[in-house]
Design an enzyme around this catalytic site. Structure first.
Site, PDB file in Angstrom:
ATOM      1  N   GLU A   1       3.978 -11.491  -5.903  1.00  0.00           N
ATOM      2  CA  GLU A   1       2.852 -11.622  -6.835  1.00  0.00           C
ATOM      3  C   GLU A   1       3.173 -11.158  -8.252  1.00  0.00           C
ATOM      4  OE1 GLU A   1       3.267  -9.507  -4.455  1.00  0.00           O
ATOM      5  OE2 GLU A   1       2.330  -7.559  -4.776  1.00  0.00           O
TER       6      GLU A   1
ATOM      7  N   HIS B   1       7.834  -8.263  -3.645  1.00  0.00           N
ATOM      8  CA  HIS B   1       6.503  -8.582  -4.175  1.00  0.00           C
ATOM      9  C   HIS B   1       6.479  -9.950  -4.860  1.00  0.00           C
ATOM     10  CE1 HIS B   1       4.477  -4.779  -3.373  1.00  0.00           C
ATOM     11  NE2 HIS B   1       5.684  -4.255  -3.485  1.00  0.00           N
TER      12      HIS B   1
ATOM     13  N   SER C   1     -23.958 -11.645 -26.773  1.00  0.00           N
ATOM     14  CA  SER C   1     -23.429 -10.728 -27.772  1.00  0.00           C
ATOM     15  C   SER C   1     -22.320 -11.386 -28.575  1.00  0.00           C
ATOM     16  CB  SER C   1     -22.834  -9.512 -27.052  1.00  0.00           C
ATOM     17  OG  SER C   1     -21.724  -9.943 -26.271  1.00  0.00           O
ATOM     18  N   GLY C   2     -21.912 -12.593 -28.161  1.00  0.00           N
ATOM     19  CA  GLY C   2     -20.756 -13.207 -28.796  1.00  0.00           C
ATOM     20  C   GLY C   2     -19.496 -12.928 -28.002  1.00  0.00           C
ATOM     21  N   GLY C   3     -19.577 -12.000 -27.032  1.00  0.00           N
ATOM     22  CA  GLY C   3     -18.428 -11.710 -26.170  1.00  0.00           C
ATOM     23  C   GLY C   3     -18.222 -12.840 -25.176  1.00  0.00           C
ATOM     24  N   VAL C   4     -17.022 -12.896 -24.611  1.00  0.00           N
ATOM     25  CA  VAL C   4     -16.662 -14.009 -23.732  1.00  0.00           C
ATOM     26  C   VAL C   4     -17.543 -14.055 -22.480  1.00  0.00           C
ATOM     27  CG1 VAL C   4     -14.798 -15.029 -22.373  1.00  0.00           C
ATOM     28  CG2 VAL C   4     -14.272 -13.840 -24.502  1.00  0.00           C
ATOM     29  N   ASP C   5     -17.680 -12.905 -21.812  1.00  0.00           N
ATOM     30  CA  ASP C   5     -18.362 -12.927 -20.519  1.00  0.00           C
ATOM     31  C   ASP C   5     -19.839 -13.309 -20.649  1.00  0.00           C
ATOM     32  OD1 ASP C   5     -15.922 -12.158 -19.615  1.00  0.00           O
ATOM     33  OD2 ASP C   5     -16.441 -10.047 -19.364  1.00  0.00           O
ATOM     34  N   SER C   6     -20.541 -12.674 -21.592  1.00  0.00           N
ATOM     35  CA  SER C   6     -21.967 -12.996 -21.690  1.00  0.00           C
ATOM     36  C   SER C   6     -22.148 -14.438 -22.162  1.00  0.00           C
ATOM     37  CB  SER C   6     -22.702 -12.017 -22.611  1.00  0.00           C
ATOM     38  OG  SER C   6     -22.338 -12.210 -23.951  1.00  0.00           O
ATOM     39  N   SER C   7     -21.231 -14.923 -22.974  1.00  0.00           N
ATOM     40  CA  SER C   7     -21.357 -16.305 -23.465  1.00  0.00           C
ATOM     41  C   SER C   7     -21.174 -17.302 -22.332  1.00  0.00           C
ATOM     42  CB  SER C   7     -20.293 -16.603 -24.534  1.00  0.00           C
ATOM     43  OG  SER C   7     -20.457 -15.739 -25.626  1.00  0.00           O
TER      44      SER C   7
ATOM     45  N   CYS D   1       5.183  -6.298   1.747  1.00  0.00           N
ATOM     46  CA  CYS D   1       5.581  -4.894   1.698  1.00  0.00           C
ATOM     47  C   CYS D   1       4.874  -4.086   2.795  1.00  0.00           C
ATOM     48  CB  CYS D   1       5.322  -4.342   0.302  1.00  0.00           C
ATOM     49  SG  CYS D   1       6.241  -2.846  -0.014  1.00  0.00           S
ATOM     50  N   TYR D   2       3.911  -3.219   2.449  1.00  0.00           N
ATOM     51  CA  TYR D   2       3.207  -2.475   3.504  1.00  0.00           C
ATOM     52  C   TYR D   2       2.590  -3.433   4.516  1.00  0.00           C
ATOM     53  CZ  TYR D   2       0.176   0.741   5.970  1.00  0.00           C
ATOM     54  OH  TYR D   2      -0.423   1.478   6.957  1.00  0.00           O
TER      55      TYR D   2
ATOM     56  N   GLY E   1       0.835  -1.201   0.000  1.00  0.00           N
ATOM     57  CA  GLY E   1       0.000   0.000   0.000  1.00  0.00           C
ATOM     58  C   GLY E   1       0.867   1.247   0.000  1.00  0.00           C
TER      59      GLY E   1
ATOM     60  N   LYS F   1     -10.998 -13.070 -15.264  1.00  0.00           N
ATOM     61  CA  LYS F   1     -11.167 -13.385 -16.690  1.00  0.00           C
ATOM     62  C   LYS F   1     -10.606 -14.768 -17.052  1.00  0.00           C
ATOM     63  CE  LYS F   1     -12.486 -11.497 -20.666  1.00  0.00           C
ATOM     64  NZ  LYS F   1     -13.627 -10.594 -20.854  1.00  0.00           N
TER      65      LYS F   1
END
Ligand code: XMP
Length: 518
Positions: free
Chosen positions: A168, A166, A220-226, A81-82, A54, A366
């Site tokens: 990550e 870090h 819509s053909g997009g990844v998320d809605s599919s 770290c923080y 942070g 994602k």
């Protein structure tokens, strides 16, 4: 309930990444603001805590601190770290400003055998302005670097650990293994957060939420809605009805692909609404970018409402909100930006619509959405396709939008992306933080220039090629494409696409340009 790890966010730009890394080793992690109510956090019955980095100084009055319930839980803690400095202050050690800020690569050497950091040396990424002067009681030094005498510390009795670097970030190559040792060996969390488990968990939640009601999804053909649609279909089968709006602004063959993915593969009830004329009418004579977006947004809502009515106005509506959206919207301070483009209002629905929302991807990153999509049997082309803006080709067809100009753009775009696919530069599976080509498309410019074809003078429009490398879409660099490929693409476009006699390459990064042209 899955075993879980809590990431407490102290404001680092990497907090989300820490959460994702834990999930990468198949342990469920959730991120909360450092001062979230204890009951909310403890409801997950966590196996351990990770405290993020942070921007504050842990010794300053009013600085974020380690909440009491964390220390009283008896669970393992890893401070990064923080987070390490906050543990130090909380337990009676001392933190002070470092003479100089340490930023960049460093090498740490382990000086004490411990379950977190392996023996020997390893490269790490440092980024801190404060440093430890003394450790709290019960801690010992585990590793040192040239500039950090306390690169890592631990209280091996209580299972409290602190690292100044870090783990990550990608620049700490052994970081993922370190995180895995913390969550699996030290916290004892089961590594069972797999696509199969995610699906099972979501199916149960969806069924519990909707009972026997009908549910509507707009694809819509997009990844998320599919993926959201496929997941809800897995849970409730024929109670789900999908609506796909063909707005005339889709890419080549997109309508067919969506049709076949859902109707044939998943056997979902899907109504395709041919609204091409409505959108063309709404866009007629509109060339201002924001006006285009507004016209598309308005038309979409009208068409979608009509479609909802025609399938019996279900009470529930599926939305493909994913975890980063949820995190971003709960941290308003980080996103006080100016409106650059009216993205999220376009292709979305107004909040006052009388639907109850089903958000099956609300806790997924994602890469998890994609893994779930594949596990549900969606085709790889759909699950791994590049992002496509809600307003579709309208924002890539600069100037007036006509069927003819859209057809021109569609053909040029298919040639460009087709060649990139064939060269293995686009499409297929990639890691979420792979900085390779993330998006590539053609843009039709309303600029005519002179050319010569055979013995004839031409006076036609130009295509710009845009390809960007990015892993977050907030900043992007233009992709260095092979010259031979560019030559082939340009040649094919001017030969195969009527109305285009010139091809140019966009070599601006974001910022100052944006990825899309409008
Ligand atoms: P820009 O052009 O702002 O785009 O650099 C960043 C990313 O967002 C996508 N984009 C949109 N996505 N609706 C969307 O769903 C929109 O209106 C929209 N506008 C831009 C863009 O394709 C890129 O991936």
């Amino acid at each position: 309930m899955n075993d879980s790890i809590i990431v407490l966010d102290f404001g680092s730009q990497y907090s989300q990444l820490i959460t994702r890394r834990v999930r990468e080793v198949q342990v469920y992690a959730e991120m909360f603001p450092w001062d979230a109510p204890a009951e909310q956090v403890l409801a997950l019955q966590p196996k351990g805590f990770i405290l993020s980095g942070g921007p504050n100084s842990a010794y300053e009055p009013g600085a974020p601190y380690v909440p009491d319930y964390v220390l009283q839980s008896g669970l393992p803690i890893l401070g990064i770290c923080y987070g390490m400095q906050a543990i130090t202050v909380a337990l009676g050690g001392k933190v002070a400003p470092a003479g100089e800020r340490e930023y960049g690569p460093a090498e740490i050497t382990t000086i004490q055998a411990n379950p977190l950091i392996p023996p020997g040396s390893m490269p790490v990424w440092m980024s801190h302005g404060d440093r430890l002067e003394s450790m709290p009681q019960g801690f010992e030094r585990l590793a040192v670097s040239a500039n950090s005498p306390y690169a890592a510390m631990g209280d091996l009795q209580r299972n409290y650990f602190g690292v100044q670097f870090h783990p990550e970030v990608r620049h700490t190559p052994g970081g993922l293994a370190l995180i895995q040792r913390f969550v699996s060996d030290i916290c004892g969390a089961q590594a069972n957060w797999t696509p199969g488990a995610i699906i099972e968990d979501s199916v149960a939640r969806i069924r519990a939420q909707v009972g026997s009601e009908r549910v509507l999804v707009g694809v819509s053909g997009g990844v998320d809605s599919s993926v959201a649609a496929a997941l809800v279909h897995r849970a409730i089968g024929d109670q789900l009805v999908a609506v796909f709006v063909d707005n005339g602004l889709l890419r080549k063959d997109e309508r067919l692909q969506v049709d076949s993915a859902f109707r044939k593969n998943i056997k979902m009830e899907m109504h395709t609404v041919d609204a091409v004329e409505d959108f063309m009418d709404a866009l007629s004579g509109v060339s201002d970018p924001e006006a285009k977006r507004r016209a598309i947004g308005r038309t979409f809502i009208r068409v979608f409402e009509q479609a909802a009515l025609s399938v019996g106005q279900p009470r529930f509506l599926v939305q493909g909100t994913i975890y980063p959206d949820v995190i971003e919207s709960s941290a308003p301070d980080r996103n006080k930006g100016h409106k650059i483009k009216s993205h999220h209002n376009v292709g979305g629905l107004p909040e006052d619509l009388s639907f109850s929302l089903v958000e099956p991807l609300r806790y997924l990153f994602k890469d998890e959405v994609r893994a779930v999509g594949e596990a549900l049997g969606l085709p790889v082309e759909l699950v791994w396709r590049q992002p496509f803006p809600g307003p579709g080709l309208a924002v890539r067809c600069l100037g007036d939008i006509t069927m003819e100009r859209l057809a021109t753009l569609r053909s040029a775009d298919a040639i460009f992306t087709g060649e990139l696919h064939a060269a293995g530069l686009l499409g297929g599976r990639r890691k979420a933080d792979d900085p390779g080509i993330a998006q590539a498309f053609a843009v039709l410019l309303p600029v005519r220039s002179v050319g010569v074809m055979g013995d004839l003078r031409t006076y036609q429009e130009a295509i710009a090629l845009r390809a960007v490398a990015t892993d977050d879409f907030m900043t992007a660099d233009w992709a260095r494409l092979p010259y031979d490929l560019l030559a082939r693409v340009a040649n094919r476009i001017v030969n195969e696409v009527p109305g285009v006699n010139r091809v140019v390459l966009d070599i601006t990064s974001k910022p100052p340009a944006t990825i899309e042209w409008e």
